[in-house]
Scaffold this active site. Structure first.
Site, PDB file in Angstrom:
ATOM      1  N   LYS A   1       0.847  -1.210   0.000  1.00 50.57           N
ATOM      2  CA  LYS A   1       0.000   0.000   0.000  1.00 50.57           C
ATOM      3  C   LYS A   1       0.872   1.246   0.000  1.00 50.57           C
ATOM      4  O   LYS A   1       2.062   1.195   0.348  1.00 50.57           O
ATOM      5  CB  LYS A   1      -0.931   0.021   1.217  1.00 50.57           C
ATOM      6  CG  LYS A   1      -0.225   0.064   2.590  1.00 50.57           C
ATOM      7  CD  LYS A   1       0.091   1.451   3.118  1.00 50.57           C
ATOM      8  CE  LYS A   1       0.893   1.416   4.405  1.00 50.57           C
ATOM      9  NZ  LYS A   1       1.663   2.559   4.741  1.00 50.57           N
TER      10      LYS A   1
ATOM     11  N   ASP B   1      -1.848  -1.713  10.610  1.00 53.94           N
ATOM     12  CA  ASP B   1      -2.037  -1.626   9.152  1.00 53.94           C
ATOM     13  C   ASP B   1      -2.690  -2.880   8.577  1.00 53.94           C
ATOM     14  O   ASP B   1      -3.035  -2.913   7.391  1.00 53.94           O
ATOM     15  CB  ASP B   1      -0.681  -1.452   8.449  1.00 53.94           C
ATOM     16  CG  ASP B   1      -0.211  -0.006   8.460  1.00 53.94           C
ATOM     17  OD1 ASP B   1      -0.993   0.868   8.879  1.00 53.94           O
ATOM     18  OD2 ASP B   1       0.937   0.243   8.040  1.00 53.94           O
TER      19      ASP B   1
HETATM   20  P1  ATP Z   1       4.269  -0.441   7.730  1.00 57.84           P
HETATM   21  O1  ATP Z   1       4.096   0.332   6.452  1.00 57.84           O
HETATM   22  O2  ATP Z   1       3.074  -1.320   8.058  1.00 57.84           O
HETATM   23  O3  ATP Z   1       4.756   0.389   8.883  1.00 57.84           O
HETATM   24  P2  ATP Z   1       6.796  -1.333   6.762  1.00 57.84           P
HETATM   25  O4  ATP Z   1       6.620  -1.461   5.281  1.00 57.84           O
HETATM   26  O5  ATP Z   1       7.429  -0.066   7.235  1.00 57.84           O
HETATM   27  O6  ATP Z   1       5.403  -1.535   7.472  1.00 57.84           O
HETATM   28  P3  ATP Z   1       7.672  -4.063   7.021  1.00 57.84           P
HETATM   29  O7  ATP Z   1       8.225  -4.373   5.664  1.00 57.84           O
HETATM   30  O8  ATP Z   1       6.350  -4.614   7.351  1.00 57.84           O
HETATM   31  O9  ATP Z   1       7.683  -2.492   7.294  1.00 57.84           O
HETATM   32  O10 ATP Z   1       8.789  -4.512   8.080  1.00 57.84           O
HETATM   33  C1  ATP Z   1       8.805  -4.051   9.394  1.00 57.84           C
HETATM   34  C2  ATP Z   1       9.553  -5.072  10.256  1.00 57.84           C
HETATM   35  O11 ATP Z   1       8.747  -6.239  10.376  1.00 57.84           O
HETATM   36  C3  ATP Z   1      10.859  -5.499   9.642  1.00 57.84           C
HETATM   37  O12 ATP Z   1      11.886  -5.053  10.471  1.00 57.84           O
HETATM   38  C4  ATP Z   1      10.810  -7.025   9.576  1.00 57.84           C
HETATM   39  O13 ATP Z   1      11.919  -7.622  10.189  1.00 57.84           O
HETATM   40  C5  ATP Z   1       9.535  -7.413  10.334  1.00 57.84           C
HETATM   41  N1  ATP Z   1       8.751  -8.464   9.623  1.00 57.84           N
HETATM   42  C6  ATP Z   1       8.111  -9.485  10.186  1.00 57.84           C
HETATM   43  N2  ATP Z   1       7.470 -10.226   9.269  1.00 57.84           N
HETATM   44  C7  ATP Z   1       7.694  -9.658   8.086  1.00 57.84           C
HETATM   45  C8  ATP Z   1       7.291  -9.968   6.757  1.00 57.84           C
HETATM   46  N3  ATP Z   1       6.514 -11.017   6.475  1.00 57.84           N
HETATM   47  N4  ATP Z   1       7.698  -9.147   5.773  1.00 57.84           N
HETATM   48  C9  ATP Z   1       8.462  -8.058   6.065  1.00 57.84           C
HETATM   49  N5  ATP Z   1       8.878  -7.734   7.282  1.00 57.84           N
HETATM   50  C10 ATP Z   1       8.510  -8.521   8.312  1.00 57.84           C
END
Ligand code: ATP
Length: 298
Positions: free
Chosen positions: A11, A136
């Protein structure tokens, strides 16, 4: 053997506003969220034990992975109905990028198990369960366009966004969402984005109004923590994009265009400086409705 293949979409936030800090420590937000055509692929398979494989070395390979947390939540909530699962996670969504990569994997597993195991849960029921694992995740259950309020977990569907063409740049570092919120001083926010103007734009299918109302109050906080993100945003503007915004808590920055050709030309101009740039687009409900494919049922 019962199996499912799920396409879990990332997203962006077209609008992200923070209204106040709550007594429970969370921030009250108002966000217009939009699913985009950038996805992870999840394979779920009945198995002797719960385990995960993934092509990405930077995410947990254990029960802390949000995909696995979804498996154990569903097993706990529906004892005897959800078997042990092997999860294979093919990651393409950048990690710690502000694109809900982990959240969408979590939502994808919940949607997959709901169909695989014939649980018959409604979207609302799944959203309520999903809120236990992260703010989220409820949006990632539904979508493609929605208003998220509360700490981000209260979802109201919005009219589908007319197709936008996007050029996404994920810097080669992550930012921590809790740190970005921790660094935010809500009482010092001088300019709040106009969430209602964006919603009105969606209702009227007025792409220009949608683009003009884009805004994210977390930018200042992230820029303070990681000044390179501001340099990237400024650089993307210099390359000729009018509507450039950080997604979520960053550090991903995207440029949005009404016309595909314009986005393609911009992408080609940007590519030499940002080789990892991604050209993508927003997705519609039909594409989302085809996310889960169950096979192997007798
Ligand atoms: P958001 O936009 O919801 O804040 P994000 O895109 O900033 O999320 P993610 O890619 O979801 O961040 O990763 C955040 C943390 O979650 C990472 O440090 C990662 O180690 C952990 N994590 C746990 N499971 C997953 C997964 N399936 N995919 C990605 N990261 C994961």
């Amino acid at each position: 053997m019962l199996q499912a293949k799920i396409t879990a979409y990332a997203k962006i936030n077209l609008v992200l506003d923070v209204l106040r800090k709550r007594e429970d420590g969370y921030h009250e937000v108002a966000m217009v969220m939009q699913a985009v055509d950038l996805s992870d692929t999840i394979h779920l398979k009945e198995s002797e034990r719960n385990w995960i494989t993934t092509n990405n070395r930077h995410i947990p390979m254990n029960m802390n992975n949000l995909a696995m947390r979804a498996v154990t939540l569903m097993q706990r909530e529906f004892p005897g109905k959800v078997p042990k699962m092997e999860v294979d996670l093919e990651k393409r969504i950048p990690v710690a990028a502000g694109m809900a990569g982990g959240s969408t994997d979590c939502a994808g597993v919940m949607l997959g198990i709901n169909q695989m195991c014939n649980l018959g849960l409604t979207q609302k029921e799944l959203e309520l369960l999903a809120a236990q694992l992260g703010s989220d995740i409820p949006f990632c259950i539904g979508g493609p366009t929605a208003l998220a309020t509360g700490r981000g977990e209260l979802i109201e569907p919005l009219p589908e966004c007319p197709e936008l063409h996007l050029v996404v740049v994920k810097p080669p570092f992550g930012v921590s969402t809790p740190k970005v919120y921790g660094n935010l001083r809500v009482d010092e926010i001088t300019e709040h984005p106009d969430v209602q103007a964006c919603i009105h734009g969606l209702q009227m299918k007025d792409t220009k109004q949608i683009l003009n109302s884009m805004g994210n109050v977390l930018e200042k906080s992230t820029f303070e923590l990681q000044p390179k993100v501001k340099l990237i945003k400024d650089g993307m503007r210099t390359h000729g994009a009018q509507h450039v915004l950080m997604s979520g808590s960053g550090p991903t920055v995207f440029a949005a265009f009404e016309e595909k050709k314009e986005a393609e030309q911009y992408y080609n101009r940007l590519k030499p400086q940002y080789p990892g740039a991604i050209l993508t687009r927003t997705i519609n409900k039909k594409q989302l409705d085809e996310r889960v494919e169950v096979y192997g049922r007798e």
